[in-house]
Design an enzyme around this catalytic site. Structure first.
Site, PDB file in Angstrom:
ATOM      1  N   CYS A 145     -41.696  85.238  10.377  1.00  0.00           N
ATOM      2  CA  CYS A 145     -40.601  85.706  11.225  1.00  0.00           C
ATOM      3  C   CYS A 145     -40.757  85.182  12.650  1.00  0.00           C
ATOM      4  CB  CYS A 145     -40.550  87.223  11.213  1.00  0.00           C
ATOM      5  SG  CYS A 145     -42.143  87.942  11.630  1.00  0.00           S
ATOM      6  N   GLU A 174     -30.454  82.899  10.782  1.00  0.00           N
ATOM      7  CA  GLU A 174     -31.847  82.732  10.346  1.00  0.00           C
ATOM      8  C   GLU A 174     -31.890  81.962   9.030  1.00  0.00           C
ATOM      9  OE1 GLU A 174     -34.081  86.151   8.849  1.00  0.00           O
ATOM     10  OE2 GLU A 174     -35.799  85.532  10.064  1.00  0.00           O
TER      11      GLU A 174
HETATM   12  P1  NAD Z   1     -35.558  91.803   2.519  1.00  0.00           P
HETATM   13  O1  NAD Z   1     -34.842  92.569   3.561  1.00  0.00           O
HETATM   14  O2  NAD Z   1     -34.785  91.157   1.454  1.00  0.00           O
HETATM   15  O3  NAD Z   1     -36.630  92.710   1.775  1.00  0.00           O
HETATM   16  C1  NAD Z   1     -37.676  93.393   2.469  1.00  0.00           C
HETATM   17  C2  NAD Z   1     -38.113  94.587   1.654  1.00  0.00           C
HETATM   18  O4  NAD Z   1     -37.040  95.514   1.595  1.00  0.00           O
HETATM   19  C3  NAD Z   1     -38.463  94.257   0.199  1.00  0.00           C
HETATM   20  O5  NAD Z   1     -39.556  95.056  -0.193  1.00  0.00           O
HETATM   21  C4  NAD Z   1     -37.207  94.670  -0.544  1.00  0.00           C
HETATM   22  O6  NAD Z   1     -37.439  95.012  -1.881  1.00  0.00           O
HETATM   23  C5  NAD Z   1     -36.791  95.886   0.258  1.00  0.00           C
HETATM   24  N1  NAD Z   1     -35.372  96.258   0.153  1.00  0.00           N
HETATM   25  C6  NAD Z   1     -34.300  95.469  -0.087  1.00  0.00           C
HETATM   26  N2  NAD Z   1     -33.168  96.213  -0.118  1.00  0.00           N
HETATM   27  C7  NAD Z   1     -33.541  97.493   0.128  1.00  0.00           C
HETATM   28  C8  NAD Z   1     -32.836  98.722   0.232  1.00  0.00           C
HETATM   29  N3  NAD Z   1     -31.514  98.794   0.081  1.00  0.00           N
HETATM   30  N4  NAD Z   1     -33.531  99.839   0.478  1.00  0.00           N
HETATM   31  C9  NAD Z   1     -34.867  99.784   0.666  1.00  0.00           C
HETATM   32  N5  NAD Z   1     -35.594  98.663   0.567  1.00  0.00           N
HETATM   33  C10 NAD Z   1     -34.942  97.531   0.305  1.00  0.00           C
HETATM   34  O7  NAD Z   1     -36.444  90.754   3.322  1.00  0.00           O
HETATM   35  P2  NAD Z   1     -37.349  89.609   2.719  1.00  0.00           P
HETATM   36  O8  NAD Z   1     -36.440  88.522   2.239  1.00  0.00           O
HETATM   37  O9  NAD Z   1     -38.368  90.186   1.821  1.00  0.00           O
HETATM   38  O10 NAD Z   1     -38.136  89.113   4.020  1.00  0.00           O
HETATM   39  C11 NAD Z   1     -37.672  88.129   4.880  1.00  0.00           C
HETATM   40  C12 NAD Z   1     -37.070  88.748   6.128  1.00  0.00           C
HETATM   41  O11 NAD Z   1     -38.027  89.576   6.754  1.00  0.00           O
HETATM   42  C13 NAD Z   1     -36.687  87.710   7.147  1.00  0.00           C
HETATM   43  O12 NAD Z   1     -35.451  88.068   7.709  1.00  0.00           O
HETATM   44  C14 NAD Z   1     -37.787  87.820   8.197  1.00  0.00           C
HETATM   45  O13 NAD Z   1     -37.427  87.411   9.481  1.00  0.00           O
HETATM   46  C15 NAD Z   1     -38.076  89.283   8.150  1.00  0.00           C
HETATM   47  N6  NAD Z   1     -39.384  89.571   8.679  1.00  0.00           N
HETATM   48  C16 NAD Z   1     -39.476  90.210   9.874  1.00  0.00           C
HETATM   49  C17 NAD Z   1     -40.711  90.479  10.429  1.00  0.00           C
HETATM   50  C18 NAD Z   1     -40.842  91.181  11.747  1.00  0.00           C
HETATM   51  O14 NAD Z   1     -41.950  91.587  12.085  1.00  0.00           O
HETATM   52  N7  NAD Z   1     -39.780  91.352  12.500  1.00  0.00           N
HETATM   53  C19 NAD Z   1     -41.872  90.108   9.741  1.00  0.00           C
HETATM   54  C20 NAD Z   1     -41.723  89.452   8.523  1.00  0.00           C
HETATM   55  C21 NAD Z   1     -40.486  89.198   7.997  1.00  0.00           C
END
Ligand code: NAD
Length: 481
Positions: A282, A384
């Site tokens: 991220c 992004e």
């Molecule tokens: P995502 O939002 O698709 O999923 C993240 C988590 O949320 C997963 O465990 C997923 O199963 C869960 N999830 C999905 N829908 C949900 C719902 N309705 N209710 C509860 N949980 C739910 O993200 P991803 O694709 O796994 O990760 C990539 C994203 O994460 C990118 O946008 C990246 O920038 C961000 N990220 C941010 C940071 C930070 O510190 N700001 C760090 C790492 C990644």
């Protein structure tokens, strides 16, 4: 084929529905294990276990909690090579990266909060001789911790360590795309003697198991890291239930190179900050702005270094860029490259999927991609992408680059390169980003607050901020006269 299990009430258990999802190794494009397709019944069991364990865990001595969390950290260190390999197979990242970054940082998270809690002081104020105000901070209850796939064990432990250290019990859900290290971690928790029910790990889909955690009435606080769209949905569910929320979301981070920079360090680190973990951190800088006086020189040297990055089998020692996390994600990134072309972008290198020979011939590899000739406000430079794709743009003046850098809906991190100390302060002050690295990148001090501005997040993690989030403050005002 290995079946991952949920970790509920101290035991490794099947999902109640007995149904599983495929877990794909992205470097081989092959299913290699099964993930519980958990639902609200499993979440209910996990919450019940966590509620029952809360009273004892929250009132246990800090010394006891410290010891257990430190034992878990010791076991992570002991198994670091196994965990690094598992993380690489699950995620596609080079094993070496997992060995040097993900796994050591996961163990450091546990160790930091195991000891931070011993120094977590509450405040006392004495306005005059008559009154004393003191603040007590206590664990809240069952915390819901949801983490993404890009830094699986690192971000999983980043959430649960402060939650547990502060005395909460936890129901956690790792990403369904990279569940393996959390599963191995649950075995380490059993071995370390973490009392039953203190940490419960429910595997499965976000919209099903994750949503059930967010909606559960007995989970009063949610710590989430993931995409901004998911964050919006979570906030929409949790806010009317008045849950305490910490959201760490997406980014579109600027990397600003001034002409007076240490050129070699700027180029070298920019290659890392663009393509480490296939650009799926991220905090990666995905928009590089270079002052016009050194633009041509920078682009030439940058491309020459990017072309020397070895892309391929993540288990091979000198491979720097592994597979992206899934076929779906690869297609999303490739679609963005097409969009960039439509928007007039010039691909200087990369722009395509790579076929790797041998074991990884069906894997999801993208050649590191560098694009120029785009405006700062086109979609490619506003949305992004989260893959091995960067854009490079020239700028003339400081005010101009600040405007470009701040132009997106995100505000997670920024990097700037200059040898001018006053400029470093001045520009840092004007950038709307939660973290700013000057002449460095991804340096971490666990004592500092971490989090994004604007649509990159709400709340702060790290250091005392995390312990404050995972506790509830109560003020007592005593009349002593
Ligand atoms: P995502 O939002 O698709 O999923 C993240 C988590 O949320 C997963 O465990 C997923 O199963 C869960 N999830 C999905 N829908 C949900 C719902 N309705 N209710 C509860 N949980 C739910 O993200 P991803 O694709 O796994 O990760 C990539 C994203 O994460 C990118 O946008 C990246 O920038 C961000 N990220 C941010 C940071 C930070 O510190 N700001 C760090 C790492 C990644």
């Amino acid at each position: 084929m290995e079946k991952i299990q949920n970790y509920i009430n101290g035991k490794l258990v099947e999902p109640t529905s007995k149904t599983y999802l495929d877990n794909v190794n992205p470097a081989e494009g092959k299913v290699y294990s099964q993930i519980p397709d958990s639902d609200k019944v499993d979440v209910e069991l996990a919450v019940t276990a966590a509620r029952e364990a809360f009273s004892e865990w929250s009132s246990a001595s800090i010394h006891f909690r410290t010891e257990v969390l430190n034992r878990i950290a010791d076991l992570i260190d002991r198994d670091k090579d196994i965990l690094a390999m598992a993380e690489s197979v699950d995620n596609g990242k080079p094993v070496k990266l997992a060995q040097h970054v993900d796994i050591p940082r996961a163990s450091a998270n546990m160790r930091f909060y195991a000891t931070a809690i011993q120094h977590f002081a509450s405040e006392s104020h004495q306005p005059d001789d008559q009154f004393i105000n003191y603040t007590s901070r206590k664990a809240v209850g069952v915390a819901g911790c949801i983490s993404p796939w890009n830094l699986p064990l690192y971000l999983f432990t980043w959430k649960i360590a402060p939650a547990l250290a502060a005395g909460n019990t936890v129901v956690a859900k790792p990403s369904e795309i990279t569940p393996m290290t959390a599963f191995l971690f649950s075995k380490l928790c059993v071995e370390a003697g973490l009392p039953a029910g203190v940490l419960n790990i429910v595997h499965g889909l976000g919209g099903k198991a994750g949503q059930a955690i967010i909606e559960h009435k007995d989970i009063p606080l949610i710590s989430f890291t993931g995409g901004t769209e998911t964050g919006k949905r979570i906030a929409a569910t949790a806010a009317p239930m008045f849950k305490k929320l910490s959201l760490e979301l997406g980014g579109k981070n600027p990397n600003i190179i001034f002409a007076d920079c240490d050129f070699d360090s700027a180029v070298k680190t920019s290659v890392q900050s663009s393509f480490a973990n296939q650009g799926q951190i991220c905090l990666c800088g995905s928009r590089i702005f270079v002052e016009r006086a050194i633009y041509d020189r920078f682009v030439k040297e940058f491309i020459s270094r990017v072309d020397r990055l070895t892309v391929g089998d993540p288990s091979v020692e000198d491979v720097k860029v592994g597979a992206v996390v899934s076929e779906q994600h690869m297609n999303k990134v490739l679609n963005y490259i097409e969009l960039a072309k439509d928007e007039g972008g010039k691909i200087l290198t990369g722009g395509n999927q790579i076929k790797v020979k041998g074991r990884c011939e069906n894997g999801f590899f993208i050649k590191p991609t560098v694009i120029t000739n785009l405006s700062y406000n086109c979609r490619t430079n506003q949305e992004e992408i989260f893959g091995p794709v960067v854009t490079i743009m020239p700028f003339n003046k400081e005010e101009e680059v600040i405007e470009y850098a701040n132009s997106t809906a995100y505000g997670l991190s920024a990097t700037l390169w200059t040898e001018n100390l006053k400029r470093a302060h001045r520009v840092s002050d004007k950038l709307k980003s939660g973290i700013i690295w000057v002449n460095c990148w991804l340096v971490r001090d666990l004592r500092t607050p971490f989090g994004g501005m604007k649509q990159s997040g709400v709340g702060r993690e790290g250091g005392w901020e995390a312990l404050r989030f995972f506790t509830e403050a109560k003020n007592v005002c005593i009349n002593v006269k």
